[in-house]
Scaffold this active site. Structure first.
Site, PDB file in Angstrom:
ATOM      1  N   SER A  24      41.639  34.438  28.551  1.00 20.75           N
ATOM      2  CA  SER A  24      40.469  35.071  29.170  1.00 20.75           C
ATOM      3  C   SER A  24      39.278  35.064  28.217  1.00 20.75           C
ATOM      4  CB  SER A  24      40.813  36.518  29.527  1.00 20.75           C
ATOM      5  OG  SER A  24      39.644  37.236  29.864  1.00 20.75           O
ATOM      6  N   TYR A  40      33.979  33.316  32.177  1.00 18.05           N
ATOM      7  CA  TYR A  40      33.079  34.054  33.059  1.00 18.05           C
ATOM      8  C   TYR A  40      31.683  33.554  32.725  1.00 18.05           C
ATOM      9  CZ  TYR A  40      36.446  37.609  34.640  1.00 18.05           C
ATOM     10  OH  TYR A  40      37.485  38.275  35.240  1.00 18.05           O
ATOM     11  N   THR A  61      36.042  31.343  36.574  1.00 13.62           N
ATOM     12  CA  THR A  61      36.370  32.364  37.574  1.00 13.62           C
ATOM     13  C   THR A  61      35.142  32.610  38.452  1.00 13.62           C
ATOM     14  OG1 THR A  61      37.987  33.317  36.096  1.00 13.62           O
ATOM     15  CG2 THR A  61      37.193  34.732  37.870  1.00 13.62           C
ATOM     16  N   LYS A  65      38.543  29.085  39.731  1.00 16.07           N
ATOM     17  CA  LYS A  65      39.568  30.106  39.996  1.00 16.07           C
ATOM     18  C   LYS A  65      39.012  31.187  40.913  1.00 16.07           C
ATOM     19  CE  LYS A  65      42.423  33.581  37.642  1.00 16.07           C
ATOM     20  NZ  LYS A  65      41.761  34.853  37.889  1.00 16.07           N
ATOM     21  N   HIS A 102      42.501  37.304  42.668  1.00 18.50           N
ATOM     22  CA  HIS A 102      42.315  38.073  41.427  1.00 18.50           C
ATOM     23  C   HIS A 102      43.310  39.242  41.359  1.00 18.50           C
ATOM     24  CE1 HIS A 102      39.033  38.255  38.242  1.00 18.50           C
ATOM     25  NE2 HIS A 102      39.805  39.248  37.893  1.00 18.50           N
TER      26      HIS A 102
END
Ligand code: FNR
Length: 354
Positions: free
Chosen positions: A108, A131, A157, A228, A251
């Protein structure tokens, strides 16, 4: 160290007993009424298998590849934030476990350990989840770091223009100690890499992100890009038009409550993609039979987030290995009991339709 847990549910129960109330709320919680959290798990049980008999299953092979990367079995670790809330080795322990098992970790953006540390722990066996920030230069710098460190893919994402309303987390918030450095969050400028709470992170996300930004991203890197959070054939089609692969996900029920489950969305997406891109799936996977069903309906691999975190909370790297080993062993057995020998034998004919 052999761990006593026979399945992922037992690991979940054991982890719930050791996690702080805030960490538990953060990990387990979903959006609003958590309808989607429950549906993610229930969806697998509702699908019935059509096993074939009298097939020689004395040798089964669950190895596969994703984006050309060999995997010992088709299960990876989905990106999830803040592994350091439950274990001091944080994402490095998770990455070591995944690489040691021949699996794959998706790191992440919002990690306690830097992407370079994870690259060192699991060379060649990790993807980087991005992100996209309002500040595109920050995003561009992160992409360059991930590429330089050897990420196998960039997972972008796209279901998070805003964070979903996770009421358990609002009630029992996670506090990130002042001065904590999240090394992939924000620019490396004094003051801006220190977080006191998650709302700061929310403010970095760009609700204006759109398909034109995907074209921009595509131009920034040679890495394969995986989008994603897609849940419709229409968006899968657009992803392919933009040269991207597809990660079907809601998610973990943490964004739009009552959204379709990834398992339910998978057949229309597999039809739209028709083998032209790879498809991954996450959400509610707890058993080898869950993995089997997703693969039968068109996923190239599946990913787990919470089960990996439970393993990390219980026993660090060993615990994450236990999570992955349970899924691998259950998958091997389920494959054999279905009269299939290898992953490429799986197709929609495995699923019973009334
Ligand atoms: C997530 N998820 C997530 N996704 C992402 O793209 N970036 C992130 O940083 C996070 N962080 C995160 C934290 C926690 C605590 C959870 C539980 C989840 C979502 C994750 O990648 C995945 O889509 C789902 O969680 C998969 O469902 P399961 O396996 O948790 O049921």
């Amino acid at each position: 160290m052999a761990l006593p847990y026979l399945n992922l549910r037992e690991m979940e129960e054991a982890a719930a007993a050791v996690l702080s109330p805030a960490a538990l709320a953060y990990y387990v919680g979903g959006a609003n009424d958590e309808v989607t959290v429950r549906a993610n798990r229930d969806g697998y049980a509702a699908l019935k298998l059509r096993p074939r008999m009298l097939v020689d299953v004395s040798q089964v092979d669950v190895s596969t590849t994703v984006l050309g990367m060999p995997l010992a079995f088709p299960v990876g670790i989905a990106p999830c934030a803040l592994h350091g809330l439950v274990h001091p080795d944080a994402e490095v322990a998770t990455a070591r476990a995944a690489a040691g098992m021949g699996s794959l970790m998706t790191l992440s953006t919002m990690s306690h350990r830097s992407l370079e540390d994870v690259a060192h722990a699991a060379p060649g066996q990790w993807w980087f989840q991005l992100y996209v920030y309002r500040d595109r230069e920050v995003s561009r710098a992160l992409i360059q770091r991930a590429e330089a460190a050897g990420a196998g893919a960039l997972v972008v994402t796209v279901d998070t223009p805003y964070l979903g309303r996770r009421e358990a987390i609002i009630r029992t918030p996670v506090h990130i100690a002042p001065g904590t450095v999240l090394p992939n969050v924000g620019p490396r400028r004094a003051g801006s890499e220190h977080l006191d709470d998650l709302s700061y992170f929310d403010s970095l996300l760009d609700p204006g992100l759109s398909w034109s930004d995907v074209a921009w991203l595509r131009a920034q890197t040679e890495l394969p890009i995986v989008l994603k959070g897609l849940l419709t054939a229409e968006d899968a089609d657009l992803a392919m038009q933009h040269g991207c692969h597809v990660w079907v996900s809601n998610h973990g029920g943490r964004q739009l409550d009552t959204a379709v489950t990834a398992l339910d969305a998978l057949p229309e997406i597999a039809d739209a993609v028709a083998g032209r891109a790879e498809i991954y799936l996450d959400g509610g996977v707890m058993r080898g039979t869950d993995v089997l069903k997703a693969l039968a309906l068109g996923a190239n691999a599946v990913f787990v987030a919470r089960p990996a975190l439970y393993g990390l909370a219980l026993a660090g790297e060993t615990g994450v290995r236990h999570t992955l080993a349970l899924l691998r062993e259950e998958l091997c057995l389920a494959l054999a009991l279905c009269g299939r020998v290898r992953i490429s034998d799986l197709g929609p004919d495995l699923i019973f339709r009334r």
